[in-house]
Design a protein around this motif. Sequence first.
Motif, PDB file in Angstrom:
ATOM      1  N   ILE A 158      -2.622   2.200   7.558  1.00 51.92           N
ATOM      2  CA  ILE A 158      -2.942   2.765   8.152  1.00 51.92           C
ATOM      3  C   ILE A 158      -1.805   3.514   7.711  1.00 51.92           C
ATOM      4  N   VAL A 159      -2.509   4.874   6.717  1.00 47.75           N
ATOM      5  CA  VAL A 159      -0.901   5.439   6.191  1.00 47.75           C
ATOM      6  C   VAL A 159      -1.093   6.643   6.876  1.00 47.75           C
ATOM      7  N   THR A 160       0.856   6.895   6.966  1.00 51.44           N
ATOM      8  CA  THR A 160       1.549   7.905   8.343  1.00 51.44           C
ATOM      9  C   THR A 160       2.355   8.769   7.349  1.00 51.44           C
ATOM     10  N   ILE A 161       2.063   9.809   6.672  1.00 50.49           N
ATOM     11  CA  ILE A 161       2.865  10.760   5.797  1.00 50.49           C
ATOM     12  C   ILE A 161       3.624  11.705   6.917  1.00 50.49           C
ATOM     13  N   ARG A 162       4.533  12.120   6.679  1.00 47.97           N
ATOM     14  CA  ARG A 162       5.647  13.169   7.316  1.00 47.97           C
ATOM     15  C   ARG A 162       6.187  13.560   5.945  1.00 47.97           C
ATOM     16  N   GLY A 163       6.294  15.080   6.317  1.00 52.23           N
ATOM     17  CA  GLY A 163       7.476  15.508   5.558  1.00 52.23           C
ATOM     18  C   GLY A 163       7.089  16.870   5.727  1.00 52.23           C
ATOM     19  N   PRO A 164       7.416  18.368   4.819  1.00 55.02           N
ATOM     20  CA  PRO A 164       7.690  19.883   4.381  1.00 55.02           C
ATOM     21  C   PRO A 164       6.496  20.052   4.059  1.00 55.02           C
ATOM     22  N   ILE A 165       6.017  20.925   4.039  1.00 54.16           N
ATOM     23  CA  ILE A 165       4.756  21.147   3.039  1.00 54.16           C
ATOM     24  C   ILE A 165       4.530  22.872   2.827  1.00 54.16           C
ATOM     25  N   ALA A 166       3.799  23.638   1.974  1.00 55.95           N
ATOM     26  CA  ALA A 166       4.064  24.764   2.613  1.00 55.95           C
ATOM     27  C   ALA A 166       2.409  25.249   3.218  1.00 55.95           C
ATOM     28  N   ASP A 167       2.009  24.624   3.105  1.00 53.33           N
ATOM     29  CA  ASP A 167       0.610  24.873   3.845  1.00 53.33           C
ATOM     30  C   ASP A 167      -0.421  24.321   4.080  1.00 53.33           C
ATOM     31  N   ASP A 168      -1.827  24.344   4.323  1.00 49.28           N
ATOM     32  CA  ASP A 168      -2.671  23.598   4.944  1.00 49.28           C
ATOM     33  C   ASP A 168      -3.201  23.077   3.759  1.00 49.28           C
ATOM     34  N   GLU A 169      -4.013  24.176   2.306  1.00 48.17           N
ATOM     35  CA  GLU A 169      -4.161  23.525   1.335  1.00 48.17           C
ATOM     36  C   GLU A 169      -3.558  22.332   0.866  1.00 48.17           C
ATOM     37  N   LEU A 170      -2.023  22.576   0.618  1.00 51.73           N
ATOM     38  CA  LEU A 170      -1.969  21.380   0.361  1.00 51.73           C
ATOM     39  C   LEU A 170      -1.981  19.608   1.348  1.00 51.73           C
ATOM     40  N   GLN A 171      -1.925  20.458   2.394  1.00 54.68           N
ATOM     41  CA  GLN A 171      -2.274  19.158   2.842  1.00 54.68           C
ATOM     42  C   GLN A 171      -3.394  18.306   2.924  1.00 54.68           C
ATOM     43  N   SER A 172      -4.119  18.958   2.936  1.00 52.79           N
ATOM     44  CA  SER A 172      -5.614  19.236   2.483  1.00 52.79           C
ATOM     45  C   SER A 172      -5.681  18.203   1.206  1.00 52.79           C
ATOM     46  N   GLN A 173      -4.861  17.954   0.059  1.00 56.35           N
ATOM     47  CA  GLN A 173      -4.943  17.566  -0.668  1.00 56.35           C
ATOM     48  C   GLN A 173      -4.434  15.939  -1.019  1.00 56.35           C
ATOM     49  N   ILE A 174      -3.278  16.702  -0.138  1.00 58.51           N
ATOM     50  CA  ILE A 174      -2.792  14.970  -0.305  1.00 58.51           C
ATOM     51  C   ILE A 174      -2.592  13.837   0.588  1.00 58.51           C
TER      52      ILE A 174
ATOM     53  N   ILE B 251       0.817  -1.714   0.287  1.00 57.29           N
ATOM     54  CA  ILE B 251       0.185  -0.192   0.101  1.00 57.29           C
ATOM     55  C   ILE B 251       1.075   1.159   0.051  1.00 57.29           C
ATOM     56  N   ALA B 252       1.889   0.977   1.012  1.00 52.40           N
ATOM     57  CA  ALA B 252       3.153   2.308   0.949  1.00 52.40           C
ATOM     58  C   ALA B 252       3.699   2.895  -0.675  1.00 52.40           C
ATOM     59  N   GLN B 253       3.735   1.830  -0.943  1.00 50.54           N
ATOM     60  CA  GLN B 253       4.884   1.754  -2.286  1.00 50.54           C
ATOM     61  C   GLN B 253       3.223   2.936  -3.294  1.00 50.54           C
ATOM     62  N   ARG B 254       2.204   1.463  -3.265  1.00 51.40           N
ATOM     63  CA  ARG B 254       0.913   2.482  -4.404  1.00 51.40           C
ATOM     64  C   ARG B 254       0.527   3.898  -3.981  1.00 51.40           C
ATOM     65  N   VAL B 255       1.025   4.283  -2.364  1.00 47.50           N
ATOM     66  CA  VAL B 255       0.547   6.247  -2.081  1.00 47.50           C
ATOM     67  C   VAL B 255       1.901   6.450  -2.562  1.00 47.50           C
ATOM     68  N   ARG B 256       3.020   6.075  -2.611  1.00 50.40           N
ATOM     69  CA  ARG B 256       4.191   6.828  -3.440  1.00 50.40           C
ATOM     70  C   ARG B 256       3.924   6.832  -4.621  1.00 50.40           C
ATOM     71  N   THR B 257       3.603   5.999  -5.130  1.00 55.16           N
ATOM     72  CA  THR B 257       3.391   5.937  -6.945  1.00 55.16           C
ATOM     73  C   THR B 257       2.370   7.414  -7.122  1.00 55.16           C
ATOM     74  N   THR B 258       1.240   7.101  -6.422  1.00 58.89           N
ATOM     75  CA  THR B 258       0.324   7.410  -7.279  1.00 58.89           C
ATOM     76  C   THR B 258       0.691   9.059  -6.806  1.00 58.89           C
ATOM     77  N   LEU B 259       1.897   9.778  -5.281  1.00 59.95           N
ATOM     78  CA  LEU B 259       1.768  10.732  -5.201  1.00 59.95           C
ATOM     79  C   LEU B 259       2.834  11.533  -6.565  1.00 59.95           C
ATOM     80  N   GLY B 260       3.703  10.559  -6.816  1.00 59.71           N
ATOM     81  CA  GLY B 260       4.320  10.729  -8.249  1.00 59.71           C
ATOM     82  C   GLY B 260       4.160  10.939  -9.306  1.00 59.71           C
ATOM     83  N   ASP B 261       2.915  10.768  -9.209  1.00 60.25           N
ATOM     84  CA  ASP B 261       2.252  10.934 -10.549  1.00 60.25           C
ATOM     85  C   ASP B 261       1.131  12.004 -10.663  1.00 60.25           C
ATOM     86  N   ASN B 262       0.533  12.250  -9.506  1.00 58.92           N
ATOM     87  CA  ASN B 262       0.102  13.754  -9.359  1.00 58.92           C
ATOM     88  C   ASN B 262       0.298  14.718  -9.201  1.00 58.92           C
ATOM     89  N   PRO B 263      -0.113  15.525 -10.376  1.00 56.79           N
ATOM     90  CA  PRO B 263       0.642  16.868 -10.714  1.00 56.79           C
ATOM     91  C   PRO B 263       0.287  17.834  -9.668  1.00 56.79           C
TER      92      PRO B 263
END
Length: 76
Positions: A29-45, A1-13
């Motif tokens: 249950i997927v856990t995401i960690r890392g830097p983002i620019a704003d709340d809107e991007l977090q919601s999209q992810i 599942i984690a690899q599918r998530v990585r692939t999907t995020l990598g393919d999404n514009p």
Amino acid sequence: IAQRVRTTLGDNPVTRNMERLNIDCVNGIVTIRGPIADDELQSQIEKIVRGVKGVSDVQSFLLHEESPEDQATFVG
């Protein structure tokens, strides 16, 4: 599942040019960690990740990056 998530995020514009996100998955249950620019991007992810087959929940530990002008300057 984690690899599918990585692939999907990598393919999404919306997310393909982001800095690397740390993606882990345990029992759907997927856990995401890392830097983002704003709340809107977090919601999209989170929305993108929830759409991946096999994901039952998303735990988001995304940190908002501050631009240099937003950071407090220590003088002393």
